[in-house]
Design a protein around this motif. Sequence first.
Motif, PDB file in Angstrom:
ATOM      1  N   GLN A   1      -0.790 -15.760  -9.299  1.00 40.42           N
ATOM      2  CA  GLN A   1      -2.293 -15.829 -10.042  1.00 40.42           C
ATOM      3  C   GLN A   1      -1.810 -18.131  -9.428  1.00 40.42           C
ATOM      4  O   GLN A   1      -3.045 -18.236  -8.641  1.00 40.42           O
ATOM      5  CB  GLN A   1      -2.539 -15.947 -10.984  1.00 40.42           C
ATOM      6  CG  GLN A   1      -4.165 -16.074 -10.848  1.00 40.42           C
ATOM      7  CD  GLN A   1      -4.646 -15.013 -10.894  1.00 40.42           C
ATOM      8  OE1 GLN A   1      -4.561 -13.999 -11.702  1.00 40.42           O
ATOM      9  NE2 GLN A   1      -6.314 -15.098 -11.383  1.00 40.42           N
TER      10      GLN A   1
ATOM     11  N   GLU B   1      -3.673 -10.802  -2.167  1.00 39.14           N
ATOM     12  CA  GLU B   1      -3.662  -9.757  -2.252  1.00 39.14           C
ATOM     13  C   GLU B   1      -3.917  -9.276  -3.214  1.00 39.14           C
ATOM     14  O   GLU B   1      -4.842  -8.447  -3.970  1.00 39.14           O
ATOM     15  CB  GLU B   1      -3.265  -8.605  -0.860  1.00 39.14           C
ATOM     16  CG  GLU B   1      -3.553  -8.862   0.290  1.00 39.14           C
ATOM     17  CD  GLU B   1      -5.325  -9.100   1.074  1.00 39.14           C
ATOM     18  OE1 GLU B   1      -5.509  -8.074   0.687  1.00 39.14           O
ATOM     19  OE2 GLU B   1      -5.411  -9.523   1.572  1.00 39.14           O
ATOM     20  N   VAL B   2      -2.668  -9.340  -4.074  1.00 40.16           N
ATOM     21  CA  VAL B   2      -1.870  -8.402  -5.361  1.00 40.16           C
ATOM     22  C   VAL B   2      -3.363  -9.652  -6.134  1.00 40.16           C
ATOM     23  O   VAL B   2      -3.751  -8.527  -7.291  1.00 40.16           O
ATOM     24  CB  VAL B   2      -0.873  -8.633  -5.801  1.00 40.16           C
ATOM     25  CG1 VAL B   2      -0.240  -7.761  -7.065  1.00 40.16           C
ATOM     26  CG2 VAL B   2       0.143  -7.530  -4.637  1.00 40.16           C
TER      27      VAL B   2
ATOM     28  N   ASP C   1      -5.823 -11.037  -6.284  1.00 39.79           N
ATOM     29  CA  ASP C   1      -7.337 -10.661  -6.265  1.00 39.79           C
ATOM     30  C   ASP C   1      -7.658  -9.300  -6.113  1.00 39.79           C
ATOM     31  O   ASP C   1      -8.882  -8.844  -5.861  1.00 39.79           O
ATOM     32  CB  ASP C   1      -7.856 -10.591  -4.490  1.00 39.79           C
ATOM     33  CG  ASP C   1      -7.087 -11.705  -4.362  1.00 39.79           C
ATOM     34  OD1 ASP C   1      -7.488 -12.979  -5.304  1.00 39.79           O
ATOM     35  OD2 ASP C   1      -7.690 -12.428  -2.615  1.00 39.79           O
ATOM     36  N   ASN C   2      -6.745  -7.980  -6.752  1.00 45.31           N
ATOM     37  CA  ASN C   2      -6.907  -6.651  -6.875  1.00 45.31           C
ATOM     38  C   ASN C   2      -6.175  -5.885  -7.860  1.00 45.31           C
ATOM     39  O   ASN C   2      -5.212  -6.324  -8.062  1.00 45.31           O
ATOM     40  CB  ASN C   2      -6.065  -6.170  -5.542  1.00 45.31           C
ATOM     41  CG  ASN C   2      -6.292  -4.349  -5.388  1.00 45.31           C
ATOM     42  OD1 ASN C   2      -6.963  -3.745  -6.696  1.00 45.31           O
ATOM     43  ND2 ASN C   2      -6.093  -4.376  -4.487  1.00 45.31           N
ATOM     44  N   THR C   3      -7.069  -5.928  -9.105  1.00 44.15           N
ATOM     45  CA  THR C   3      -6.167  -5.265 -10.153  1.00 44.15           C
ATOM     46  C   THR C   3      -5.583  -3.912  -9.614  1.00 44.15           C
ATOM     47  O   THR C   3      -4.784  -4.117 -10.765  1.00 44.15           O
ATOM     48  CB  THR C   3      -7.484  -4.914 -11.375  1.00 44.15           C
ATOM     49  OG1 THR C   3      -8.890  -4.665 -10.794  1.00 44.15           O
ATOM     50  CG2 THR C   3      -8.034  -6.102 -11.780  1.00 44.15           C
ATOM     51  N   ASP C   4      -5.810  -3.242  -8.762  1.00 42.55           N
ATOM     52  CA  ASP C   4      -5.247  -2.086  -8.701  1.00 42.55           C
ATOM     53  C   ASP C   4      -3.848  -2.057  -8.353  1.00 42.55           C
ATOM     54  O   ASP C   4      -3.296  -1.798  -8.743  1.00 42.55           O
ATOM     55  CB  ASP C   4      -6.182  -0.909  -7.895  1.00 42.55           C
ATOM     56  CG  ASP C   4      -7.457  -0.315  -8.572  1.00 42.55           C
ATOM     57  OD1 ASP C   4      -7.367  -0.084 -10.306  1.00 42.55           O
ATOM     58  OD2 ASP C   4      -7.804   0.133  -7.414  1.00 42.55           O
ATOM     59  N   LEU C   5      -3.784  -3.119  -7.639  1.00 49.67           N
ATOM     60  CA  LEU C   5      -2.921  -3.112  -7.051  1.00 49.67           C
ATOM     61  C   LEU C   5      -1.323  -3.866  -7.993  1.00 49.67           C
ATOM     62  O   LEU C   5      -0.357  -4.143  -8.561  1.00 49.67           O
ATOM     63  CB  LEU C   5      -2.409  -4.010  -5.688  1.00 49.67           C
ATOM     64  CG  LEU C   5      -2.884  -3.389  -4.817  1.00 49.67           C
ATOM     65  CD1 LEU C   5      -3.269  -5.084  -3.592  1.00 49.67           C
ATOM     66  CD2 LEU C   5      -2.629  -2.338  -3.976  1.00 49.67           C
ATOM     67  N   GLN C   6      -2.095  -4.811  -9.149  1.00 45.84           N
ATOM     68  CA  GLN C   6      -1.852  -5.364  -9.659  1.00 45.84           C
ATOM     69  C   GLN C   6      -1.087  -4.458 -11.244  1.00 45.84           C
ATOM     70  O   GLN C   6       0.247  -4.895 -11.544  1.00 45.84           O
ATOM     71  CB  GLN C   6      -2.646  -6.528 -11.019  1.00 45.84           C
ATOM     72  CG  GLN C   6      -2.851  -7.712 -10.067  1.00 45.84           C
ATOM     73  CD  GLN C   6      -3.516  -8.543 -11.489  1.00 45.84           C
ATOM     74  OE1 GLN C   6      -3.710  -8.430 -11.559  1.00 45.84           O
ATOM     75  NE2 GLN C   6      -4.856  -9.191 -10.203  1.00 45.84           N
TER      76      GLN C   6
ATOM     77  N   LYS D   1       0.578  -1.361  -0.216  1.00 44.85           N
ATOM     78  CA  LYS D   1       0.169   0.216   0.461  1.00 44.85           C
ATOM     79  C   LYS D   1       0.835   1.022  -0.015  1.00 44.85           C
ATOM     80  O   LYS D   1       1.034   2.268  -0.360  1.00 44.85           O
ATOM     81  CB  LYS D   1      -1.010   0.092   1.088  1.00 44.85           C
ATOM     82  CG  LYS D   1      -2.067  -1.051   0.752  1.00 44.85           C
ATOM     83  CD  LYS D   1      -3.218  -0.138   2.175  1.00 44.85           C
ATOM     84  CE  LYS D   1      -3.989  -1.658   2.582  1.00 44.85           C
ATOM     85  NZ  LYS D   1      -4.770  -1.356   3.246  1.00 44.85           N
TER      86      LYS D   1
END
Lengths: 840, 121
Positions: A622, A800-801, A803-808, A548
Motif C-alpha cells: 500500500q 489490485e490487491v 484496492d481490494n479488501t477481499d483479496l487482502q 484470482k
Amino acid sequence: MTCKKSESGKTKKVIVVGNGMVGYKFCEKLRAKAGPDRLEITVYGEEPRPAYDRVHLSEYFNGKGSEDLMMAPRSWYEENEITLHMSQLVTHIDRENRCILTHKGNRDLYDKLILATGSRAFVPPIKGTEKEGVFVYRTIEDLQAIEQYGRKCKRAAVLGGGLLGLEAAKALMDMGLKASVIEFIPRLMPRQLDKNGAAILQHKLEKLGLEVYTGRQTEEITGNGSVKSLRFSDKTDLDVDMLVISAGIRPRDELAKACGLKTGERGGIIVDDCLKTSDENIYAIGESALHQNMIYGLVAPGYEMAEVAASQIVRERDKTFTGFDMSTKLKLIGVDVASFGNPFTKDHGIPIVYEDKLKGIYKKIVVSDDGKKLLGGMLVGDAESYNSLHQRFLNDIDCPENPEVLVLGARGDAAEGDGVENLPDEAQICSCENVSKGDIVGLIEDNELTELGEIRNETKACTGCGGCTPLVKDLLNHTLERLGKSVKKTLCEHFEYTRQELYSIIKVQNITTFDDLLDEYGKGDGCEVCKPAVASILASAWNDLVIKQDTIQDTNDRFLANIQRGGTYSVIPRVPGGEITPDKLIVIGEIAKKYGLYTKITGGQRIDMLGARVDQLPDIWQELVEAGFESGHAYGKALRTVKSCVGSTWCRYGLHDSVSFALRLEKRYRGLRAPHKLKGGVSGCIRECAEARGKDFGIIATEKGWNLYVGGNGGSKPQHAMLLASDIDEETCIRYLDRYLMFYIKTAEPLNRTSTWINKMDGGLDYLKTVIVDDSLGIGAGLEEEMQKLVDAYRCEWKEVVDNTDLQKKFRHFVNSDEPDPSLKFRDYRGQKVPDGWGS
Amino acid sequence: MNSVEEIKQWYKAEWYKVAHVEDFPRNGGVCIKLDNLQIAVFNFTSRDQWYACQNLCPHKMQMILSRGMIGDKNGIPKVACPFHKKTFSLETGENLDGEDYKLTTFPVKVENQHVYVGLPA
Ligand code: SRM
Ligand SMILES: Cc1cc2nc3c(=O)[nH]c(=O)nc-3n(C[C@H](O)[C@H](O)[C@H](O)COP(=O)(O)OP(=O)(O)OC[C@H]3O[C@@H](n4cnc5c(N)ncnc54)[C@H](O)[C@@H]3O)c2cc1C
Ligand code: SF4
Ligand code: FES
C-alpha cells in the motif's frame, strides 16, 4: 641445426603441426587410443587460439563468439595431457634427427610427425590484390578484419562463385552491404551444378538481392591505396569498397617441400593409403594431404584421415584411407542446394530431371543404365530429399522400379523405401564422426536414451558439419516409436497434451479457468506440475489477474512475492530501466526501516527488501503503490527487468539513449507472463555495459540504429544472445520483439527459457529469423495484435490487491487468529536481520 | 467410504471447531492455530473432500504446508510443499517421492458450514 636423435624403436612422442579441425580431431582420436602413459602428444598451431570450427565460421557474424566456435577449450588439452603451443609456426623439419624448429627458435624431438597444416585461400595473380580492403575468408582474424572494414563500406564483392564464395556473399549481405559475386566460369557452383541447376540458383539468389556476374574475368583491382573498383577483361568496371577473394584453396605444403618430402605438381603432400608421406615417420592429413591426386577440401574426409593415421600410429594396422565421398549441401544462403555422388555422368548413366522454373526448383539424379543404382545427383531450391538420396547412394540401395519417383515424389504415398527405417544397420549416418545407424539405434535401445542431446554426447554425431541432424532426429523418433515409447512431451499424468496444444485449446475454446480445462481436457485433480503451467498459459492468453485463481499458482505467484528461508517473503518494486529518483529511493529506505526489512541491491538493477511476513505484504505494498511504485514481478515467470546502461544522455561513448529505450520496453512488456521468466537489456554502444547479450532479448545501439539479439541467458548454462536483426529503428525493433515474445509464449515448453526454446527448435535461429523477420508463416500481424491485447490488459497486481479488501484477506498466516507465525526467527547480521537458519 | 482405521480414529477424536467453510479457497488450504499447534486444512473441492495435516514440512522444518498446492498422484490426494516441491499423501502423510519422513494427518468434518478438526483424544 643440431638435435639429438631420440631412441629409435617404440613410438613415444608424437608431434602434430597445425591445430586446425583435422589436427584437433587427430589428437582426440589418438588420445582415445593411447593414454598419456603410452604416448606423449605435442601440438604446434600457428593461430593465436585453440582449434575452432571453421565449417561454421560464418556464424561468427551471427553473433557466435570465438569461444562458441572452439572445438574444445584450452582445459581439454590440459585434462588430456596434450601440450599445446599456440601462435607458433613450425619453420623447419630436420628429418634425419627427427626434430622440428619453430619461428620462436624452439626445438622439439619427435618419433612420429603429423602434418595437419591445412590450406590457405588461393589469391589469383591479379593486379592490385595488395590493396587495402581486399580480404580472404579463412580464419577468425579474417572475419574480424572484414567486419571492421565493412562498417565503413556500402558495396562489396566476392571473387569466386563456389560453395565458399556464396557463403561469404551471404555474410556480406547480412552486414548490410550491397553484395556481388563474380565467377570466372559461366555458371555458379561449377563443381556441383550443371548449367540448368546453376541458372535456377542464380535466379533465386538475385531475388534475395545478390548481384551475380558469371563468365567474368577480373583483370585488375583499381584504387589509390584502397579498393575502388574491379576491372573486367571486357574493360567494364564494377565499383566496390571491399573485395573478398574466395577463388579456391591451396594446400600448405611449404614445410613439407622444404624438407624434401614428395609433393604434388599442383601442391599437396603426397600420401599413401596409410597417410604416410615419403618419410616413414611423417604423416599428412586433412586439406594439406594429396591422396591419389586428390585434395579433399571438406571436413568429413579429413576426420576419416585423422582416424586412419591415429590407428596406424598405435598399430591398429588394418585401417586405411581409400578415398571419400564428396557430397555437400550448401548452408546459410537461404536457397537449398545439394549435390552427391557424381552428378555429371555423361558417358554412362541416365539423367532424370525435374524442373519447375516458376517455383525455382531443379532436381536431377543420374541412375545406372539398368535403372537400378543411383550414381549421383543435384538439388536446387528444394533439398528435402537430400538425406534419403544421399543414403541410398552411399549404401548402394537399389532404386525403386520407377526411379523417377525419387525426384518427383510418388503419386499419392511417399516414395517407398525412403525413410530411415529402411536403411541397413551399417548405413553411415554421420560421416564426419563415422557413426552408423546401428550405433545409434543400439544406444537408444540399450541405454534408454530419449534426447538428441544425449546421442550427440555419446556418439559425437551431428557435431561436425551438422548435416546429419535431421536424420538422427528421425532415427530417434522412429526407434522410440518402435519401442512403444511416447515421443510426445505431454504435461503430466493429468493432461495428454503439450503446452503448445493446451495454449491453442485455451485460446480457441475461450477457457479461462483451470477447473474448466481439467473437466474438458484432463483427468484427476491436477498437480504441482500442471497447475502452475496452466496458470502461466492462462495468464499469457488473457493477462487476467493471477491472484484470482490463487491456488493453482506456485507460492510466489500466489502471494505475489518470493518465498524465502523461514517462510517470509521478499519485496521487489519495479524500477524500469534501473532509473530511480532520490525521492523514490528515500521511500524505499523508509519502508524498509519501518518494517525492519533487510535490503540489498539485486543483480537486476533494483532493490530487494527481504524478510516481510505474509500478513505485512499488503501494508508494505500500500505504501509503495502510494509512492508510485508498481509490482516488479520478481516472483513471476514474467518479464523481470530491462537492464540499461547510462547511454548517450551522459556517456561519452553512447550512440543512442539506451535508458529511454529500456524504459519504454520495460513498460510495454511489464507483467507479461511466459513459459519462463524473461529479461531484457539495452546498451548504448558496443561496449555493452548493460550485458544485453546475456538476456532473453538484448538490444545494442549501432551507428545506424539498433541491433536486436535474442535467446541470451545467464544462469547455470550461460549463452550469448544471437543476432536477429541489425541496424533497425525502435519501431521495427518493437515489432520484432512483439512477434518473438508472442511466438515464444505460444510454442515453448513449460519452464524453457528462450535460449533452450531456440536451441531445441528445428532449424534454430535461422528458422526463427524467417518467422520473425521474413514472416514466412504469415503470422506476424497476428502475433503483434495478440501482444497489443496483452499490453493493453496490463494492470499492476499489487495495486489490485491494495484496492481490494477481499483479496487482502488471503494474506495472513492463520485463518482463525490474527497472530503472526510465532515460529519465525531472525538473527542480526552486519547490522541487518536475516533468517535464523532453516527453521527449528 | 472410509477405512476401518479411519473410522476408529474419528471415533476416538476430540473435535475442535476451527473455521467457517467460507474461510477456505477452492482447492486450497489455510493454516489454523490450536494452542501451540499449527495445522494445515485443505478444502479439496474437486473431490468434495477435506483433509488436514501438520503445517510443518519435515524436509527443512518449515511452517508452510498450508500454502502448498494440492492435487493427486495416480489417484492419491497429495500436497506439494512450496519450498522444494516434496509431495505427501493427504491420506496417510507418507512422502510420495520415496523419502523417509512423513506427516501426521488429522480427521476433518464439516457440520452446518463449520469445519472441525479431530485431535487424538
Ligand atoms: C534477488 C536476485 C539476487 C540478487 O539479490 O541480486 C535473484 C534471486 C533469485 N533468483 Fe535469480 N536473482 C536475481 C537476478 C538474477 C540474474 C541477474 C539478472 O537478472 O541480470 C540471473 C542471471 C540472468 C538470467 O536469468 O539469465 C539470475 C538467474 C537465476 C536463475 C537461472 C535461470 C536460468 O535460466 O538458468 C534462477 C533459477 C530459475 O529461475 O529457475 C534464479 C532464481 C532465483 C530465485 C527466484 C530462486 C527462488 O526461486 O527462490 C531467487 C529468489 C530469491 C528471492 O526470493 O528474492 N535466478 N538471477 C536477483 C533479482 C533481480 C531482480 O531485480 O529481479
Ligand atoms: C568459411 C568456410 C566454410 C566451410 N564450410 C565447410 C562445409 O560446409 N563443409 C565441409 O566439409 N567443409 C567446409 N569447409 C572446409 C573445412 O573447414 C576444412 O576442410 C577443414 O577446416 C580442414 O581442416 P584442416 O585441419 O585440414 O585445416 P585447417 O582447419 O586449415 O587447419 C590447419 C591449421 O594449421 C595451421 N598451420 C599451418 N601451417 C602451420 C605450421 N607450419 N606451423 C603451425 N601451424 C600451422 C594453420 O594456421 C591452421 O590453423 C569450410 C571452410 C571455410 C573456410
Ligand atoms: S554501453 Fe556504451 S553507452 Fe552505455 S554506458 Fe557503456 S559505454 Fe556508455
Ligand atoms: S521445506 Fe518443504 S520441501 Fe523442502
